[in-house]
Design an enzyme around this catalytic site. Structure first.
Site, PDB file in Angstrom:
ATOM      1  NE  ARG A 116      -3.844  -2.279   2.333  1.00 49.83           N
ATOM      2  CZ  ARG A 116      -3.836  -3.589   2.164  1.00 49.83           C
ATOM      3  NH1 ARG A 116      -2.668  -4.223   2.050  1.00 49.83           N
ATOM      4  NH2 ARG A 116      -4.952  -4.285   2.107  1.00 49.83           N
TER       5      ARG A 116
ATOM      6  NE  ARG B 165      -4.532 -16.345  -3.963  1.00 48.15           N
ATOM      7  CZ  ARG B 165      -3.900 -15.559  -3.096  1.00 48.15           C
ATOM      8  NH1 ARG B 165      -2.636 -15.246  -3.302  1.00 48.15           N
ATOM      9  NH2 ARG B 165      -4.515 -15.086  -2.051  1.00 48.15           N
TER      10      ARG B 165
ATOM     11  CD  GLN C 171      -5.947  -9.968  -1.011  1.00 49.91           C
ATOM     12  OE1 GLN C 171      -6.586 -10.541  -1.892  1.00 49.91           O
ATOM     13  NE2 GLN C 171      -4.769 -10.390  -0.602  1.00 49.91           N
TER      14      GLN C 171
ATOM     15  CG  ASP D   6      -2.679 -13.668   5.397  1.00 52.37           C
ATOM     16  OD1 ASP D   6      -3.332 -14.421   4.649  1.00 52.37           O
ATOM     17  OD2 ASP D   6      -2.473 -12.475   5.144  1.00 52.37           O
TER      18      ASP D   6
ATOM     19  NE  ARG E  92      -1.727 -20.063   2.854  1.00 56.09           N
ATOM     20  CZ  ARG E  92      -1.457 -18.764   2.900  1.00 56.09           C
ATOM     21  NH1 ARG E  92      -2.194 -17.950   3.655  1.00 56.09           N
ATOM     22  NH2 ARG E  92      -0.446 -18.277   2.208  1.00 56.09           N
TER      23      ARG E  92
END
Length: 445
Positions: free
Chosen positions: A32, A128, A175, A321, A352
């Site tokens: 960012r 993705r 996001q 995460d 994951r």
């Protein structure tokens, strides 16, 4: 983007993590910082910038769009901003490598430009989902074409104007929120985003640091297009997502006593600390302070016996995460740990949930994948030597999590497909070895 060569980690069993160390700069904030500095008027000086492949992909994209950027050198970057409407058409596609953050945020930022762009990525990123971003952007008037399955490449066509929208996020995603706010900078009227649960607010904090006015009311954030960003000084704190591996490692390894310096403790990112404490972790925040608009602290973590828990749903977006590392903590805890409400983990750099369950099973741990989470029964970790090696599937967080697991394993742990660790944590093996992990990095032919 060329695929990275296979890197294998061979990690010896046992040991403890001790001393003081500083993990690399926060990846989310580094992304960012480049984006907003490029759109600002005047010069921005950044320190603590993460020199990993993901953040460097963002930096390279803005260089290709005519932004003058000096560095990075020892984490320092100088950006001469071109203003909201000063970007130039790149002479080729923009390669985001492995970075989903780069692709999703740039989709919003570039939707309001007067030139066409195409965003591409590596094999992992190309799998993705992107429609979760492109569909709400289309409601603003953006024209973004995806593959038939809703993945990259993203082909962005200029439009006459974007129009602000009032959008309720169907899932908690920083996001998506950030992509819409960045598009809102170029839109007519007001853009508002409402979250179903708190997510990281780095975009909002940084917009304020650059002098852009926005309005926050609980779970709702709004801004109007047509404002101005002013260059400033930015400090990027150490990344709590990178610190998470050491927080877990020191918690599970007897004799550990470790201090992690200058770690960002943004309230929307501290789920890993909250969850480890709920499991019995011994974690102390020292010298809490502000740096670049973000709260930071030195974190002391010592070994403590952990116990399984039902992970609170309200902590899931605050630790999304960090769950691969937390699954290692659960594997070493007494009793059962259960996670639900985390279906987002299935569409990260890898699935994951499944990949961690497979790796834990290889180490002899009972791990049951669930549609939106996992159930892990803690126990004694074995060794995967003599069996198939653990596959990281190109996922940096999977690779580092199983490296840390070796602290409690019965024998050496071998992990394949670790090259993408450099995308978020350059120098991980060296830093981990300095704290006491017996790790060897091997490049395979």
């Amino acid at each position: 983007m060329a695929e990275l060569e296979d890197i294998r980690y061979l990690v010896g069993p046992g040991g403890a993590l001790t001393g003081r160390l500083r993990v690399p700069g926060d990846k989310s904030i580094s992304h960012r910082s480049i984006m907003l500095a490029a759109l600002a008027e005047g010069e921005t000086r950044i320190s603590g910038f993460l020199e990993g492949a993901d953040a460097l992909a963002t930096l390279a994209a803005f260089r290709r769009m005519g932004v003058e950027i000096e560095g990075p050198e020892a984490g320092r970057v100088r950006v001469r901003g071109v203003g909201l409407h000063g970007l130039e058409a790149p002479d080729a596609v923009l390669d985001m490598g492995n970075s989903g953050t780069s692709m999703r945020l740039l989709a919003g930022l570039l939707a309001g430009q007067r030139f066409a762009t195409t965003l591409v990525g590596d094999a992992s990123l190309t799998r993705r989902p992107m429609r979760r971003v492109t569909e709400p952007l289309a409601r603003m008037g953006a024209r973004i074409e995806t593959s038939e399955t809703g993945t990259a490449p993203l082909r962005i066509t200029p439009v006459e104007t974007l129009t602000g929208i009032d959008y309720a996020l169907p899932v908690a995603s920083a996001q998506i929120k950030s992509s819409l706010l960045l598009a809102g900078l170029f839109a007519e009227g007001e853009t508002c985003v409402t979250e179903p649960a708190p997510t990281r607010d780095h975009t909002e904090r940084m917009l304020s640091a650059f002098g852009y006015r926005l309005r926050r009311d609980g779970a709702r954030v709004c801004l109007s297009g047509g404002g101005r960003l002013q260059g400033c000084e930015l400090v990027v704190p150490a990344d709590i997502s990178s610190a998470a591996f050491f927080l877990v490692g020191a918690s599970i390894a007897p004799g550990s006593d470790l201090v992690l310096e200058g770690v960002g403790i943004n309230p929307t990112r501290i789920g890993v600390i909250n969850i480890l404490r709920a499991m019995g972790g011994d974690i102390e925040l020292r010298d809490e302070r502000m740096a670049g608009g973000e709260p930071v602290a030195d974190i002391r973590v010592r070994h403590a016996p952990l116990h399984g828990i039902e992970i609170p749903r309200d902590q899931v977006p605050l630790a999304i995460d960090e769950f691969p590392a937390l699954f290692i903590a659960a594997a070493c805890a007494e009793g059962e740990t259960r996670l639900g409400g985390a279906e987002e983990l299935r569409v990260k750099e890898s699935d994951r949930i499944q990949v961690m369950a497979d790796g834990l099973a290889t180490l002899g741990i009972e791990a049951e994948p669930l549609p939106d989470g996992i159930r892990i029964r803690g126990g004694a970790l074995g060794s995967n030597l003599g069996r198939a090696p653990i596959q990281a599937h190109g996922d940096h967080r999977i690779a580092m999590s199983f490296a840390i697991a070796a602290l409690r394993a019965a024998g050496p742990v071998e992990i394949h497909d670790c090259a993408n660790v450099e995308t978020s944590f350059p120098g991980f093996p060296r830093l981990a070895a300095s704290a006491g992990l017996q790790i060897e990095e091997q490049q395979l032919a």
